[in-house]
Enzyme design. Structure first.
Site, PDB file in Angstrom:
ATOM      1  N   CYS A 170     -10.241  40.447  41.680  1.00 54.31           N
ATOM      2  CA  CYS A 170     -10.765  40.758  43.013  1.00 54.31           C
ATOM      3  C   CYS A 170      -9.886  41.765  43.746  1.00 54.31           C
ATOM      4  O   CYS A 170     -10.397  42.566  44.533  1.00 54.31           O
ATOM      5  CB  CYS A 170     -10.929  39.479  43.828  1.00 54.31           C
ATOM      6  SG  CYS A 170      -9.422  38.509  44.002  1.00 54.31           S
ATOM      7  N   CYS A 204       0.844  -1.198   0.000  1.00 55.53           N
ATOM      8  CA  CYS A 204       0.000   0.000   0.000  1.00 55.53           C
ATOM      9  C   CYS A 204       0.874   1.241   0.000  1.00 55.53           C
ATOM     10  O   CYS A 204       1.870   1.317   0.731  1.00 55.53           O
ATOM     11  CB  CYS A 204      -0.921   0.003   1.225  1.00 55.53           C
ATOM     12  SG  CYS A 204      -1.934   1.483   1.376  1.00 55.53           S
ATOM     13  N   HIS A 258      -8.699  35.154  47.522  1.00 53.57           N
ATOM     14  CA  HIS A 258      -9.747  36.131  47.214  1.00 53.57           C
ATOM     15  C   HIS A 258      -9.579  37.347  48.111  1.00 53.57           C
ATOM     16  O   HIS A 258      -9.369  37.217  49.328  1.00 53.57           O
ATOM     17  CB  HIS A 258     -11.121  35.498  47.417  1.00 53.57           C
ATOM     18  CG  HIS A 258     -12.255  36.418  47.057  1.00 53.57           C
ATOM     19  ND1 HIS A 258     -12.493  36.815  45.765  1.00 53.57           N
ATOM     20  CD2 HIS A 258     -13.205  37.009  47.820  1.00 53.57           C
ATOM     21  CE1 HIS A 258     -13.550  37.610  45.742  1.00 53.57           C
ATOM     22  NE2 HIS A 258     -13.993  37.748  46.982  1.00 53.57           N
TER      23      HIS A 258
END
Length: 701
Positions: A436, A85, A578
């Protein structure tokens, strides 16, 4: 000759069977007449063709000497008769039309080509062909023709299936695929035109994975799909669908494209796309419409009515789901001044941008010209207790308040400060969009968020324009910090430069986490000290200690002249990555609050006493001091008294005085707070009426 050791070779699989076997033990092929009889596998290293050495040393003459080489040299003969192939180099049987491995078409040789097999280098010698192998090749071709491969998930479906069994993608032969193929043009528009701009911050140090934009080749493949689908439907239907898609795209705004990009980001695990949509003020609870689903062109992922939360649940994005659910619940429950008065909020943002200036000279740092301090109005105490409770639920972050007060005594640990001196701190609710720190700084001063990234831009420009000044302070502080904790490591100048470049890159990326250096620069932009009351350790959600936070302490604008700065600080709280603004409530003002300190305050001035020591009476760290400024604790206390208005309470607590005046406060901030408070004042008559009715009922009884 006994039966033991004498075998016959199968002409198909060359397996050597015992003489009594009628069929081949391996492939069950019928024993042919005149089968080749042989003994145990070849004992001689180089036997003659047509003869085989026996155990006794005398050769055994094969009945069919012309067929005998087939047993011994069958491998080379069969390989020489196969063709290779051109794609996967698999050796196929001569009669195979397609490759058995990859099903690619067999190439035919041109008349001028040599009779050698393409790619194999072997001559195509005709030889015996295995009918079983030939049957398998043809059977695979027949099965392939009865199935169709899904273009979305590559699953092979039955010929009668109109949709993919796995992902519900329509069959290419289905007429519905015309519409889906047409929408690839819209998908390429998202990938090529907008994704590169919207995800410009993804290549930073935040560690998030970003999807590359669609290449030109992919775009061309999409148009090929449209042409292939057009062969199924009529030309008029195709033109109508394309026209409808263009109309949908023309109606799309930037917010709409950001929402679609956020939906794709949830599917692909790209948090930055979701953050970009949230930062732009997009609605987290927005649902996908039919037109938007058509533009996205992924029916296996997107459905009409789906939100970002639905997509996070569907694709198991736990990190995104936690952020989105928190955002949705808090947006629905919270009612803060910046949300109630959007018109005044926009005017305040324009006022902040107008008051931002850059200092001329070597230290070209940006700074604000106005001194504004946000405090909760004293009129809150005039509201009924039930209304006060609702107001505090709306404006405060109860979780942060509890963590800073109860889990670890960081704020409000002194009864003297909290009760007698009315210096109780309240943690305002803040967004979780990644900005924040900047939001909390503006909340503590102007009472709004940094939605337009005015403060972030000033932070980025100040770091770049004054890089040499801040870099020397940062490098000296980090070197001292590593030595004081016994780390004893030294970095090369290239490594210091790389770390500093990373800090600079964080300042320019919306949603990127900021560090201590950025707080130090923000103190210079505000021209006033910043006190951070934060937890000392990083902890997981299970309560496990992960490391030091290093945020708690005092940040002084040391690179300015003292006469150019204000001594009234602001307070921030830090919990689990945070930041929150810590503000006080207005009071009537008192004289001689501190031990031996005469404040001489007016009636409209609010004084809040911020402790400069922790609950163990240890002095808070002063960040980014030079070697000359470090010294001992007495020298650091002297430095604090130079940059802040300090005093010592009767209980012996060293505090800094934060002063705010109603007359000097910005009128827009006062107007915004009053309009926000009016909403709670309207609840009061209903509450009072219900209380009065209850009292009348009690008297009647």
């Amino acid at each position: 000759m006994t039966e033991h050791g004498i075998k016959w070779a199968c002409e198909y699989c060359t397996y050597e069977n015992w003489p009594s076997a009628i069929k081949c033990t391996m492939c069950r092929a019928q024993r042919p007449s005149g089968a080749i009889i042989t003994e145990e596998p070849f004992k001689s290293s180089a036997p003659n063709v047509g003869t085989i050495e026996r155990s006794g040393g005398s050769p055994l003459i094969c009945p069919d000497s012309s067929a005998r080489p087939r047993v011994k040299t069958s491998f080379s003969m069969e390989n020489s008769s196969k063709w290779s192939c051109h794609l996967c180099t698999y050796l196929n049987w001569p009669r195979a039309i397609r490759c058995t491995q990859c099903l690619s078409q067999r190439r035919t040789r041109s008349p001028t080509e040599s009779p050698q097999s393409s790619g194999s280098g072997l001559r195509s010698v005709p030889g015996p062909i295995d009918p079983c192998e030939e049957y398998n090749d043809r059977n695979k071709l027949n099965i392939k023709g009865q199935h169709w491969t899904c273009s979305a998930c590559t699953y092979e479906n039955g010929a009668k299936a109109k949709k993919c069994v796995v992902c519900d993608h329509p069959s290419p032969n289905n007429i519905d695929s015309i519409e889906l193929a047409d929408t690839d043009e819209a998908s390429s528009l998202i990938n090529e035109q907008d994704r590169a701009r919207w995800r410009s911050g993804c290549s930073s140090g935040n560690g998030q994975r970003c999807s590359p934009p669609m290449s030109k080749r992919d775009s061309e493949m999409d148009f090929q799909r449209i042409e292939l689908a057009g062969a199924v439907g009529s030309k008029d239907e195709l033109e109508l669908d394309l026209k409808k898609l263009k109309q949908i795209k023309n109606r799309m705004r930037k917010t709409d494209w950001l929402f679609l990009n956020a939906c794709v980001g949830v599917v692909e695990g790209d948090l930055s796309a979701v953050e970009a949509y949230k930062t732009s003020g997009g609605d987290i609870a927005r649902q996908l419409s039919a037109d938007e689903v058509r533009l996205l062109n992924r029916p296996s992922a997107f459905d009409v009515g789906y939100t970002l939360v639905h997509l996070s649940i569907r694709f198991q994005r736990q990190d995104m789901l936690a952020i989105l659910l928190t955002e949705v619940s808090q947006h629905a429950a919270k009612c803060i001044p910046a949300m109630v008065c959007p018109e005044l909020t926009e005017q305040i943002r324009r006022e902040i941008a107008a008051s931002m200036h850059q200092r001329k000279g070597d230290f070209a740092c940006y700074f604000l010209t106005d001194l504004v301090t946000f405090t909760l109005p004293a009129d809150i105490e005039d509201l009924p207790p039930s209304v006060q409770e609702k107001l505090f639920d709306d404006v405060l972050d109860r979780d942060v308040q509890k963590e800073l007060e109860e889990e670890s005594p960081i704020i409000n640990w002194s009864l003297e400060l909290g009760t007698r001196l009315d210096s109780r701190l309240y943690a305002l609710w803040n967004r979780t969009a990644g900005d924040c720190l900047l939001d909390s700084v503006l909340q503590a001063t102007w009472g709004i968020y940094d939605k337009d990234s005015v403060l972030r831009k000033a932070l980025h420009d100040s770091l770049h324009d004054c890089s040499h000044w801040f870099y020397s302070r940062w490098k000296e502080w980090e070197s001292w910090y590593s030595q004081s904790f016994g780390l004893h490591f030294s970095l090369r100048e290239e490594q210091w430069q790389e770390d500093w470049a990373f800090i600079l890159s964080l300042a320019s990326q919306p949603g990127a986490s900021l560090e201590q250096t950025h707080i130090f620069v923000l103190a210079h932009i505000l021209r006033r000290p910043i006190i951070v009351y934060g937890v000392k350790y990083y902890k997981s959600f299970r309560g496990e200690t992960l490391g030091y936070t290093r945020f708690q302490g005092v940040y002084l604008p040391l690179l300015w002249e003292q006469s150019f700065c204000w001594k009234s600080p602001i307070a921030l709280g830090y919990t689990r990555g945070h930041f929150s603004a810590l503000v006080a409530m207005e009071n009537d003002g008192y004289d001689n609050r501190g031990a031996g300190a005469n404040l001489n305050t007016d009636d409209d001035v609010t004084v809040t006493f911020l402790p400069l020591v922790d609950s163990e009476r240890k002095l808070l760290h002063i960040h980014f001091l030079s070697a000359q400024e470090l010294g001992n604790e007495d020298q650091q206390e002297k430095l604090l008294r130079e940059w802040l208005d300090c005093c010592v309470t009767e209980g012996g607590v060293l505090v800094a005085m934060q002063k705010s005046s109603r007359r000097r406060n910005h009128p827009l901030v006062t107007q915004m707070v009053e309009k926000w408070l009016d909403g709670y004042r309207q609840i009061r008559p209903c509450t009072s009426l219900s209380d009065g009715e209850e009292d009348e009922d009690d008297e009647d009884e």
